[in-house]
Scaffold this motif. Structure first.
Motif, PDB file in Angstrom:
ATOM      1  N   LEU A  98     -22.789 -12.811 -22.187  1.00 25.32           N
ATOM      2  CA  LEU A  98     -22.134 -11.653 -22.495  1.00 25.32           C
ATOM      3  C   LEU A  98     -22.717 -10.601 -21.674  1.00 25.32           C
ATOM      4  CD1 LEU A  98     -21.859 -11.999 -26.111  1.00 25.32           C
ATOM      5  CD2 LEU A  98     -20.123 -12.343 -24.568  1.00 25.32           C
ATOM      6  N   GLU A  99     -21.486  -9.716 -21.231  1.00 29.55           N
ATOM      7  CA  GLU A  99     -21.801  -8.575 -20.304  1.00 29.55           C
ATOM      8  C   GLU A  99     -21.190  -7.167 -21.152  1.00 29.55           C
ATOM      9  OE1 GLU A  99     -20.727  -8.699 -16.210  1.00 29.55           O
ATOM     10  OE2 GLU A  99     -22.196 -10.043 -15.922  1.00 29.55           O
ATOM     11  N   VAL A 112     -16.733  -6.454 -24.966  1.00 31.44           N
ATOM     12  CA  VAL A 112     -17.653  -7.182 -23.987  1.00 31.44           C
ATOM     13  C   VAL A 112     -17.032  -8.053 -23.081  1.00 31.44           C
ATOM     14  CG1 VAL A 112     -19.722  -7.114 -25.708  1.00 31.44           C
ATOM     15  CG2 VAL A 112     -17.943  -8.911 -25.747  1.00 31.44           C
ATOM     16  N   THR A 113     -17.501  -8.614 -22.074  1.00 38.25           N
ATOM     17  CA  THR A 113     -16.801  -9.588 -21.187  1.00 38.25           C
ATOM     18  C   THR A 113     -17.722 -10.814 -21.264  1.00 38.25           C
ATOM     19  OG1 THR A 113     -16.332  -7.734 -19.598  1.00 38.25           O
ATOM     20  CG2 THR A 113     -16.535  -9.724 -18.801  1.00 38.25           C
ATOM     21  N   LEU A 114     -17.043 -11.741 -21.563  1.00 40.15           N
ATOM     22  CA  LEU A 114     -17.322 -13.381 -21.526  1.00 40.15           C
ATOM     23  C   LEU A 114     -17.496 -13.955 -20.008  1.00 40.15           C
ATOM     24  CD1 LEU A 114     -18.782 -15.807 -22.971  1.00 40.15           C
ATOM     25  CD2 LEU A 114     -16.535 -16.449 -23.192  1.00 40.15           C
ATOM     26  N   VAL A 115     -18.815 -14.043 -19.523  1.00 44.08           N
ATOM     27  CA  VAL A 115     -18.643 -14.719 -18.299  1.00 44.08           C
ATOM     28  C   VAL A 115     -18.955 -16.163 -18.458  1.00 44.08           C
ATOM     29  CG1 VAL A 115     -19.984 -14.615 -15.769  1.00 44.08           C
ATOM     30  CG2 VAL A 115     -19.896 -12.511 -17.280  1.00 44.08           C
ATOM     31  N   ALA A 116     -17.992 -16.781 -18.176  1.00 44.33           N
ATOM     32  CA  ALA A 116     -18.220 -18.192 -18.461  1.00 44.33           C
ATOM     33  C   ALA A 116     -18.019 -19.170 -17.100  1.00 44.33           C
ATOM     34  CB  ALA A 116     -16.730 -18.752 -19.116  1.00 44.33           C
ATOM     35  N   PRO A 131     -12.533 -10.646 -21.059  1.00 49.82           N
ATOM     36  CA  PRO A 131     -12.545  -9.516 -21.928  1.00 49.82           C
ATOM     37  C   PRO A 131     -12.383 -10.020 -23.425  1.00 49.82           C
ATOM     38  CG  PRO A 131     -10.420  -9.274 -20.922  1.00 49.82           C
ATOM     39  CD  PRO A 131     -11.126 -10.473 -20.240  1.00 49.82           C
ATOM     40  N   VAL A 132     -13.457  -9.549 -24.210  1.00 53.93           N
ATOM     41  CA  VAL A 132     -13.351  -9.972 -25.725  1.00 53.93           C
ATOM     42  C   VAL A 132     -13.554  -8.697 -26.584  1.00 53.93           C
ATOM     43  CG1 VAL A 132     -14.350 -11.391 -27.546  1.00 53.93           C
ATOM     44  CG2 VAL A 132     -14.171 -12.183 -25.244  1.00 53.93           C
ATOM     45  N   ASP A 133     -12.891  -8.270 -27.505  1.00 55.25           N
ATOM     46  CA  ASP A 133     -13.075  -7.329 -28.526  1.00 55.25           C
ATOM     47  C   ASP A 133     -13.801  -7.917 -29.674  1.00 55.25           C
ATOM     48  OD1 ASP A 133     -12.048  -5.427 -26.829  1.00 55.25           O
ATOM     49  OD2 ASP A 133      -9.947  -5.562 -27.399  1.00 55.25           O
TER      50      ASP A 133
END
Length: 775
Positions: free
Chosen positions: A230-231, A280-284, A304-306
């Motif tokens: 998560l970023e 946040v940004t989920l880096v997968a 992107p995830v809220d």
């Protein structure tokens, strides 16, 4: 470009025009997809024949735009032919992006297998090879079985044709350390990765993210080649994902692996240190293959995830788990799938088990990360390490010039206990304040999600330029060009320098110590960067106390103070002599600046330093002999001289130079591919401003003995340059819990990475490489 056009065309437009040919040249590469790739049996047409009963020839017809690797080519004969070593012609030598120095074949390859026929019947051959296309896609390693008829006496040779091979899951050169479940057959075309693998993510409450991964029909995703981070908010961390039950796949190289052929929903818990909503940004990062086709390189998607408000749960992570999202199976799904943390050990032909070699099993995502610690270190032990590290920092070459100045100041105190204590206390105060400031800055940057390590300030060209000015000004003061009383320069060694001079000496000692990492500092700084702010600040203060400790002892132990030399006329000569280490330090900083921003930056700072010298000389003369306005003008000229400090930030970095022969530039993709190929790798993370790095490179890494050691162990030497800020290298340092450079990591087949001490010796490097090669 002619001068007239420079005047008429704005700078941004000029840069665009200059970049246009490069962009046009890149368009064909951007358009490449799986449809441009030939089936493997059309790219590399394989035949075999026996010209005589003591020789078999294996021939590849290589299509234009394709090539084979020599080191990935092997032929094994079955019963009826006692074979010797395979004879391969010399290939074209070059440094491969992923494998380092290699030899390749284009057009045609003829390999000879000498030996003796031991029976009349045909011979079964097992042929292994691997190749790539110039468009940037590589095939998995291939295995073919051929039947070759041996001539009777002088009969003509007979060609052998490939027979079906067991093609289950050989690791792909394209970065897959997992299997490829076969080969791409004629008529099958690989989809672009965006079409082959879809992924999206949504919030499921404030403490969980639901990740949907959808392979296209005929494609599959590896469970344990996944990684989630998560970023965007340092208070939110991804926990190990929870996977449903997948399909068990038996791979001839890697044993049991778990894959998904159908869409899968992955439960990703989120650990919080605050309850607030967050964007946040989920880096997968994940990896997949085409069924009976190619394997794709590891893919990374940023989603992107809220997240709404959630609960704070500091105990959410199980002991020993890593925040980086290591794959963990859902407990409900492990009844049939077996343990999620490792596959069942499977014996291989060489007697090793899958648990002792690189694999595609759970936990293999961590193969480029440092082994997790088993228990958190205690603060008292960390503070002791920090104190020892700061004490040993006095012996580092970057601190020696300041030590010389302080020793001179203490000697000039005339042996008075009061003076010695005053010197020591104010010097210690300067050191502690400077270390506290650096610690506060690092804590603030880390809290803001920025990468910061020890010595990170020297990545900024303006700071390097300012340091060069400072060292040059100190040298001028020691040379007698100007004096500042109790300030920097001559005041550092003056008998009546006063608190200001001692305090600034301590600050200067901290500043010039920033490029060095002494023994014991690494674990202490790693703890400081990960610990709460208060504990981190205590570590930085302990480092400062260790740096100041020798002078505290001299100030408060009269027996040590009495051993200082008596003051005399010799001290003026020594003071002037110590100016030259300051000039050399300024030259070293200019060299660093040149590496960061090129020769134009060096010229700017040299011009500014000349103006600064004029201003300081003028100020000194006018202060005693001229009107006050002259001194004010001199100070104004000194301010003008500082303009290059700002100007160097406007310059572009110089073009990247070609890597030295035999040295591979660091990239995470290249390291993954080398590891997937079971290669021994020596990774050197360095920076031009790191004195310890350069000392190690001069004494060990550039020596002939080290080069011979690399050749003897078959190791690839990979180097990362952190002179300028580089997010990829910063991520590597963070993964290995390193707080700066140097960082030396040795990888070997089937073993966790070995992190070497920052002060390197030939014996340490040799032991690590031999251990890695022996696995």
């Amino acid at each position: 470009m002619p001068a007239l056009l420079r005047c008429l065309i704005p700078a941004p437009l000029r840069r665009l025009l200059l970049a246009l040919p490069v962009l046009l040249a890149a368009l064909p590469a951007l358009a490449v997809d799986g449809n441009d790739l030939l089936p493997v049996d059309e790219a590399f047409v394989l035949t075999a024949s026996a010209p005589s009963r003591d020789r078999i020839e294996v021939r590849w017809k290589v299509a234009d735009g394709y090539y084979l690797y020599r080191h990935r080519t092997a032929v094994k004969a079955g019963a009826g032919f006692a074979a010797g070593a395979l004879q391969l012609p010399d290939g074209a030598r070059h440094t491969d992006e992923f494998f380092g120095p290699v030899e390749t074949y284009r057009g045609e390859l003829v390999a000879t297998l000498p030996g003796n026929a031991t029976g009349p019947g045909p011979v079964q051959l097992e042929v292994k090879y691997q190749g790539c296309a110039d468009i940037g896609i590589c095939y998995p390693p291939q295995t073919r079985r051929l039947q070759v008829a041996l001539p009777a006496g002088g009969a003509a040779p007979q060609a052998g044709l490939p027979t079906p091979a067991s093609q289950k899951g050989l690791p792909g050169l394209t970065g897959a350390s997992g299997p490829a479940r076969g080969l791409q057959l004629p008529g099958q075309q690989a989809l672009p990765e965006a079409q082959a693998f879809a992924i999206d993510a949504i919030a499921d409450g404030g403490n969980r993210i639901l990740v949907r991964m959808q392979p296209a029909p005929g494609y599959y995703i590896y469970r344990d080649r996944s990684h989630f981070e998560l970023e965007g908010d340092p208070g939110l961390h991804a926990q190990p994902p929870r996977w449903p039950q997948g399909a068990r796949h038996r791979d001839e190289h890697f044993g049991e692996v778990m894959v998904f052929f159908e869409p899968v929903e992955v439960d990703l818990p989120v650990r919080r240190t605050h309850p607030r909503p967050a964007q946040v940004t989920l880096v997968a990062t994940f990896q997949g293959c085409q069924t009976d086709g190619i394997c794709y390189p590891p893919m990374t998607r940023r989603l992107p995830v809220d997240l709404p408000a959630g609960r704070v749960d500091t105990d959410a992570i199980a002991p020993g788990a890593d925040d980086a999202g290591v794959a963990v199976a859902d407990p409900a799904s492990t009844e049939d799938a077996g343990p999620a943390t490792a596959p069942l050990p499977t014996p291989s032909e060489d007697g090793a088990t899958e648990a002792t070699r690189p694999d595609a099993s759970a936990g293999n995502e961590l193969r480029t990360r440092a082994p997790p610690t088993t228990a958190p270190p205690r603060l008292a032990g960390i503070l002791l390490l920090a104190l020892l590290g700061g004490l040993l920092l006095n012996l580092m070459p970057c601190v020696l010039p300041i030590l010389s100045l302080k020793a001179l100041g203490l000697a000039q105190s005339g042996g008075s206990p009061e003076h010695a204590r005053r010197h020591a206390l104010w010097y210690t105060a300067g050191v502690l304040v400077a270390f506290a400031a650096v610690g506060a800055l690092v804590v603030a940057l880390r809290a803001a999600g920025q990468a910061a390590g020890w010595g990170f300030q020297l990545q900024q060209p303006w700071f390097v330029a300012a340091m060069a000015y400072l060292m040059f000004a100190v040298g001028l003061s020691l040379s007698g060009v100007f004096t500042l009383g109790g300030g920097i320069g001559g005041g550092l060694a003056a008998p009546r320098s006063g608190p200001a001079g001692d305090f600034l000496t301590g600050v200067l000692a901290c500043v010039v110590a920033s490029p060095c990492i002494a023994p014991f500092m690494g674990p202490a700084l790693a703890y400081a960067f990960a610990a709460p702010a208060l504990a981190g600040m205590l570590v930085f203060l302990a480092l400062g106390l260790g740096l100041a400790l020798p002078f505290l002892l001299i100030g408060f132990v009269p027996a040590l103070a009495r051993r200082l030399p008596k003051p005399g006329a010799w001290m003026e000569t020594l003071k002037q002599l110590l100016a030259f280490p300051m000039y050399l330090t300024a030259i070293w900083l200019l060299w660093i600046l040149g590496r960061q921003r090129g020769v134009d930056a060096v010229a700017l700072v040299l011009a500014g330093a000349t103006v600064l010298a004029l201003a300081l000389w003028w100020f000194e003369r006018s202060r005693w002999r001229g009107p006050r306005v002259a001194a004010a003008l001199a100070l104004g000229l000194a301010l003008v001289a500082l303009l290059p400090v700002w100007a160097v930030t406007r310059l572009e970095p110089p073009a990247a130079k070609a890597s030295d022969s035999g040295v591979l530039a660091y990239s995470s993709e290249a390291l993954d591919r080398l590891r997937a190929d079971n290669r021994v790798v020596f990774v050197n993370m360095t920076a031009d401003w790191c004195v310890t790095c350069k000392a190690n490179e001069r004494s060990v890494l550039s020596s002939q003995a080290f080069g011979d050691l690399l050749a003897r162990t078959g190791a690839t030497y990979m180097r990362g340059d952190w002179t300028n800020a580089d997010p990829a290298i910063s991520a590597f340092l963070e993964e290995h819990k390193a707080v700066g450079v140097p960082l030396y990591v040795v990888y070997g087949p089937g073993a966790p990475p070995a992190v070497l001490p920052p002060v390197l010796t030939q014996a340490i490097a040799e032991d690590a490489l031999l251990r890695a090669a022996a696995r």
